[in-house]
Design an enzyme around this catalytic site. Structure first.
Site, PDB file in Angstrom:
ATOM      1  N   ASP A 198       0.853  -1.182   0.000  1.00 41.40           N
ATOM      2  CA  ASP A 198       0.000   0.000   0.000  1.00 41.40           C
ATOM      3  C   ASP A 198       0.893   1.237   0.000  1.00 41.40           C
ATOM      4  O   ASP A 198       2.096   1.138   0.221  1.00 41.40           O
ATOM      5  CB  ASP A 198      -0.956  -0.004   1.193  1.00 41.40           C
ATOM      6  CG  ASP A 198      -0.275  -0.011   2.547  1.00 41.40           C
ATOM      7  OD1 ASP A 198       0.937  -0.300   2.620  1.00 41.40           O
ATOM      8  OD2 ASP A 198      -0.939   0.267   3.550  1.00 41.40           O
ATOM      9  N   TYR A 219       2.846   4.693   1.039  1.00 40.29           N
ATOM     10  CA  TYR A 219       3.399   5.209   2.291  1.00 40.29           C
ATOM     11  C   TYR A 219       2.308   6.002   2.986  1.00 40.29           C
ATOM     12  O   TYR A 219       1.502   6.679   2.346  1.00 40.29           O
ATOM     13  CB  TYR A 219       4.603   6.112   2.019  1.00 40.29           C
ATOM     14  CG  TYR A 219       5.808   5.374   1.474  1.00 40.29           C
ATOM     15  CD1 TYR A 219       6.411   4.354   2.187  1.00 40.29           C
ATOM     16  CD2 TYR A 219       6.355   5.731   0.251  1.00 40.29           C
ATOM     17  CE1 TYR A 219       7.526   3.690   1.694  1.00 40.29           C
ATOM     18  CE2 TYR A 219       7.472   5.084  -0.246  1.00 40.29           C
ATOM     19  CZ  TYR A 219       8.053   4.062   0.482  1.00 40.29           C
ATOM     20  OH  TYR A 219       9.152   3.414  -0.004  1.00 40.29           O
ATOM     21  N   PHE A 244       6.504   2.653  -3.803  1.00 36.60           N
ATOM     22  CA  PHE A 244       7.817   2.829  -3.186  1.00 36.60           C
ATOM     23  C   PHE A 244       8.478   4.172  -3.481  1.00 36.60           C
ATOM     24  O   PHE A 244       9.511   4.479  -2.908  1.00 36.60           O
ATOM     25  CB  PHE A 244       8.772   1.676  -3.530  1.00 36.60           C
ATOM     26  CG  PHE A 244       8.287   0.351  -3.041  1.00 36.60           C
ATOM     27  CD1 PHE A 244       8.338   0.049  -1.692  1.00 36.60           C
ATOM     28  CD2 PHE A 244       7.755  -0.581  -3.913  1.00 36.60           C
ATOM     29  CE1 PHE A 244       7.870  -1.175  -1.210  1.00 36.60           C
ATOM     30  CE2 PHE A 244       7.285  -1.810  -3.455  1.00 36.60           C
ATOM     31  CZ  PHE A 244       7.346  -2.097  -2.101  1.00 36.60           C
ATOM     32  N   HIS A 295       8.867  -8.196   1.722  1.00 34.31           N
ATOM     33  CA  HIS A 295       8.705  -6.752   1.552  1.00 34.31           C
ATOM     34  C   HIS A 295      10.003  -6.065   1.988  1.00 34.31           C
ATOM     35  O   HIS A 295      10.666  -6.541   2.905  1.00 34.31           O
ATOM     36  CB  HIS A 295       7.524  -6.284   2.413  1.00 34.31           C
ATOM     37  CG  HIS A 295       7.080  -4.901   2.112  1.00 34.31           C
ATOM     38  ND1 HIS A 295       7.703  -3.794   2.641  1.00 34.31           N
ATOM     39  CD2 HIS A 295       6.071  -4.437   1.331  1.00 34.31           C
ATOM     40  CE1 HIS A 295       7.092  -2.708   2.203  1.00 34.31           C
ATOM     41  NE2 HIS A 295       6.099  -3.070   1.401  1.00 34.31           N
TER      42      HIS A 295
END
Length: 169
Positions: free
Chosen positions: A6, A8, A19, A130
């Site tokens: 999802d 930030y 990202f 992740h």
């Protein structure tokens, strides 16, 4: 395609590309820092910690997508199970229909759950943890996805590799 979890969830962080954060944002999120630690270990590129919008990757054809596309401030994954998964599943299903092979880099468990949507044998799936500090050392650091993706692009798909050093446009 790089698929994350999802956006930030801090003020001024999310840009719409998974990202990525605005270049001027300081400090950079730990997940992004870990991505560049892996790039340095994998291909030897030392990140200047200034560039972080990742538009250079997008302009080369890397789709930077999250499984969920919105989030409440300061609450990671707070908008899961509210409809975004239907939308992002549809995107992945449409990409799966492409005649030309592509690579799906699935980072984290939310992204890896989407692997079942990639059924076309022309495509490649690379999975790892992740890049979050909570899980990066359990499989993201050392995954070598950047060099592996480029090797697949060149040797299997016969297309130009991604220049991972071209971070911003």
């Amino acid at each position: 395609m790089i698929l994350g979890q999802d956006p930030y969830h801090g003020d001024g962080q999310a840009t719409g590309l998974s990202f990525a954060v605005p270049d001027q944002l300081q400090p950079k999120p730990p997940s992004l820092i870990n991505i560049f630690k892996e790039i340095e270990a994998d291909i030897g590129f030392h990140w200047n910690r200034k560039d972080s919008e990742l538009t250079g990757w997008a302009k080369q054809g890397v789709l930077l997508l999250n499984a969920v596309l919105s989030v409440r401030r300061s609450q990671a994954f707070s908008h899961q199970n509210q409809g975004w998964e239907i939308f992002t599943d549809t995107i992945i299903q449409k990409l799966n229909q492409r005649e030309h092979g592509m690579i799906f880099l699935l980072w984290g468990s939310a992204a890896q759950k989407k692997a079942c949507l990639v059924t076309n044998r022309q495509h490649f799936i690379l999975k790892c943890a992740h890049p979050s500090p909570l899980s990066a050392h359990r499989g993201f650091i050392g995954c070598k996805h950047f060099s592996r993706a480029n090797r697949i692009l060149q040797e299997d798909l016969h297309v130009e590799p991604i220049d991972w050093t071209r971070i911003d446009a």
